[in-house]
Enzyme design. Structure first.
Site, mmCIF file in Angstrom:
data_model
loop_
_atom_site.group_PDB
_atom_site.id
_atom_site.type_symbol
_atom_site.label_atom_id
_atom_site.label_comp_id
_atom_site.label_asym_id
_atom_site.label_seq_id
_atom_site.Cartn_x
_atom_site.Cartn_y
_atom_site.Cartn_z
ATOM 1 N N HIS A 171 -12.404 -27.180 4.709
ATOM 2 C CA HIS A 171 -10.983 -26.819 4.778
ATOM 3 C C HIS A 171 -10.097 -27.934 4.233
ATOM 4 O O HIS A 171 -8.948 -27.688 3.849
ATOM 5 C CB HIS A 171 -10.594 -26.489 6.215
ATOM 6 C CG HIS A 171 -9.488 -25.484 6.333
ATOM 7 N ND1 HIS A 171 -8.453 -25.394 5.413
ATOM 8 C CD2 HIS A 171 -9.243 -24.506 7.249
ATOM 9 C CE1 HIS A 171 -7.630 -24.419 5.769
ATOM 10 N NE2 HIS A 171 -8.087 -23.865 6.876
ATOM 11 N N ASP A 391 -15.455 -7.564 -5.845
ATOM 12 C CA ASP A 391 -16.380 -6.500 -6.256
ATOM 13 C C ASP A 391 -17.290 -7.040 -7.349
ATOM 14 O O ASP A 391 -16.849 -7.262 -8.478
ATOM 15 C CB ASP A 391 -15.577 -5.294 -6.738
ATOM 16 C CG ASP A 391 -16.459 -4.189 -7.281
ATOM 17 O OD1 ASP A 391 -17.694 -4.246 -7.081
ATOM 18 O OD2 ASP A 391 -15.926 -3.259 -7.911
#
Length: 654
Positions: A171, A391
């Site tokens: 992070h 996708d």
């Protein structure tokens, strides 16, 4: 790292940026901004992306020879655009703070595994499942005091079912926006940039191409060092001093075996009614029960568009700050709990509008300095991250995205609905008995008004309110006049087409308005006009058109088509009879029914609390046109054989 009990490790390799790119042969570094040091020791974000394959495409032999090489090749291409992810977080001697550093031959660690457990369908469902079941599917980052991986990946095949991609991201270097951009970029290049689709130099679209300009982040007051020193002070306490260490206390969430995960969905209508963060908060507080404990609500805000000047939306790195507010749990209980949560979060939003970094120097230590017994509600993710756009093609279909790391603080992961309907889905982790209580509270969002108004309908229809009469029906058989006759009419396909042409000639298209001219709309509109004219509907008489809609495929999630019981709601609209008369009657009626269809698309239960009483509270003189049945019921398929032929089906109760 994955264990051999539930997954088998086939390969651990390093995937480097493509050597075809001139950028990959040069060193590259980035300084940390205050947005990065704000998250300096925060544990890695652990995510899972789930993809379903056909049986033939998910055999180990096919997957390893066809799909896996494509995933690796496109990952190499993606890293040429995201070089920092292939590098390391380092703390050079003489530097006051760490840097992001890439050198040629750096790469991302990729672990390839195969699941020994056939639980793919369970894990991608909304069902409650054991939280620890996901741990073997996400990788660990390799960390030392002076050097730390930024990204690690794991691909796990579930034979004859599908695969998942596990990510572990530091992070300190990336926020949710950057992580989502990278996954969508990798997916884009897998779908369009491999197999010779666009040549050796594939290009990402502008919205996926990262910006590395750190000069646009201004820090005149030295927040970067303030945040860094606060983190070091928190984790040096009680330990041997090493103020330059890049290690993180707990990479993986230490969770109980009682911890379970589940996914819940808000339809777009639910979101409009309650706003997702607020309803969630109330349910989570009530799940933990009464008491004097303090509840802290905490969520991240993407500051890219809120800085002055604004930062590009494709900015690489952290540009998120957390905002929190606290209150006693008792305020969330009772009937006004939701109202209190609305006011509380609204005040937080007003604070953000005053300045996105105002008071941030106080918040950085809140994660690990909470008083014992405090309930911390952290919202991770956002519907705006569009995680379901990752996708990959490769004959797969994305089924689910979730954050494994929410288990650490019992946080909530939020994302857009995977079906693109405009709704929101959430994933959360709680102890099993708490999850069961939360599920009951959450489910009430869609059931409370149905129960309330169903009882209201009973009270209107049943004259005797005594207990024993509640199940009686006023009239089993319709009381009708001896003058009443029944008749059947038929519309041929040619008739319907003629009605469509007639409607198009009557309708006035304004502001690009579109009309839904289905067979149902046309036949209902024409029949309604004939019925109004039959009654001699001049004057101010009100006409109400009412028809039922099968909601099974329209709910979110959808209901099985074989569901036993009622799953129909009625929709109605009214107008004065004069509108149906004259030459344009067949235009007005089509527009009216078409508009009803558009209303249904917005939400099948929207406004239902008003409609339930309309059937029995009509003003005297109103003409009510109710449509029963539907061509989709296939009633003429009730073929008993026995040398008979079905000739006619009709509803006596009309």
């Amino acid at each position: 790292m994955a264990t051999s009990e539930t997954v088998k490790i086939h390969e651990i390799t390093r995937v480097m940026p493509s050597s075809d790119s001139p950028q990959s042969i040069n060193k590259f570094s980035l300084p940390l901004t205050f947005f990065d040091t704000y998250w300096f020791k925060f544990p890695p974000a652990l995510a899972l992306y789930w993809y379903q394959l056909t049986d033939s495409n998910s055999t180990p032999s096919y997957f390893n020879s066809q799909i896996l090489p494509t995933l690796k090749q496109s990952l190499s291409l993606a890293l040429t655009y995201y070089l920092p992810l292939a590098g390391y977080l380092k703390w050079p001697l003489g530097s006051s703070k760490p840097i992001v550093s890439y050198t040629p031959n750096d790469g991302v660690t990729l672990t390839v595994t195969e699941s020994n457990v056939a639980n793919f369908d369970t894990l991608i469902s909304n069902e409650m499942n054991q939280a620890t079941d996901l741990h073997p599917l996400v990788p660990h980052l390799i960390l030392s005091d002076d050097k730390a991986e930024i990204l690690a990946l794991q691909i796990t095949l579930f034979p004859h079912q599908g695969f998942c991609i596990g990510t572990s991201a530091r992070h300190t270097v990336v926020d949710g926006k950057t992580a989502s951009m990278f996954m969508r970029s990798w997916a884009y290049l897998c779908k369009y940039g491999t197999g010779g689709n666009i040549g050796k130099n594939p290009c990402l679209p502008p919205e996926l191409t990262p910006s590395f300009d750190r000069s646009i982040i201004k820090d005149p007051t030295g927040l970067d060092m303030l945040f860094l020193n606060k983190w070091l002070a928190i984790f040096d306490e009680g330990q041997e001093p090493n103020t330059r260490s890049l290690k993180i206390p707990h990479q993986f969430p230490l969770v109980s075996q009682e911890m379970v995960r589940a996914r819940f969905e808000f339809s777009s209508k639910d979101v409009q009614q309650l706003r997702e963060k607020l309803y969630l908060t109330t349910c989570l507080v009530k799940t933990k029960g009464e008491g004097d404990r303090v509840v802290v609500i905490d969520f991240g805000v993407d500051c890219r568009s809120r800085l002055d000047p604004p930062v590009p939306l494709t900015y690489f790195g952290n540009c998120v700050m957390n905002y929190s507010s606290s209150a006693e749990a008792r305020n969330f209980m009772g009937g006004n709990g939701f109202g209190f949560a609305v006011e509380m979060v609204s005040d937080m939003v007003q604070k953000i509008k005053k300045g996105v970094v105002e008071g941030a120097e106080k918040d950085v230590s809140n994660f690990y300095t909470l008083k014992p017994g405090t309930q911390l509600i952290i919202v991770a993710g956002s519907p705006k991250l569009t995680v379901y756009e990752a996708d990959f093609g490769v004959m797969s279909k994305i089924k689910k995205v979730e954050m494994v790391s929410i288990e650490r603080d019992e946080a909530v992961f939020m994302a857009e609905s995977r079906d693109g309907s405009g709704g929101v889905e959430i994933v959360l982790a709680l102890k099993k008995h708490e999850m069961e209580k939360f599920t009951a509270l959450f489910s009430s969002i869609t059931m409370q008004f149905v129960i309330k108004y169903s009882l209201e309908l009973f009270s209107m229809r049943v004259k005797n309110p005594a207990r024993g009469s509640k199940l009686k029906i006023p009239h089993q058989f319709p009381p009708v006049s001896q003058e009443m006759v029944g008749v059947r009419f038929e519309f041929s396909r040619k008739d319907v087409q003629h009605l469509r042409e007639k409607a198009l000639s009557k309708l006035v298209i304004t502001n690009g308005k579109k009309y839904h001219l289905s067979t149902f709309v046309l036949t209902l509109a024409y029949t309604a006009t004939c019925l109004v004219k039959t009654k001699g509907g001049e004057g101010d008489m009100v006409v109400v058109i009412d028809f039922g809609v099968d909601c099974k495929s329209r709910l979110d999630p959808v209901v099985p088509l074989t569901y036993f019981g009622n799953c129909v709601m009625n929709y109605s609209s009214s107008a004065e009879a004069r509108n149906f008369m004259g030459g344009n009657g067949s235009g007005f009626d089509v527009e009216m029914v078409s508009d009803m269809g558009q209303k249904i698309k917005k939400g099948v239960v929207e406004g239902a609390e008003k409609d339930v009483s309309n059937l029995y509270t009509l003003k005297p003189g109103t003409q009510l046109i109710i449509v029963a049945g539907s061509p989709k019921l296939n009633i003429y398929e009730a073929d008993f054989g026995v040398m008979s032929k079905i000739k006619k089906v009709e509803m006596v109760s009309i």
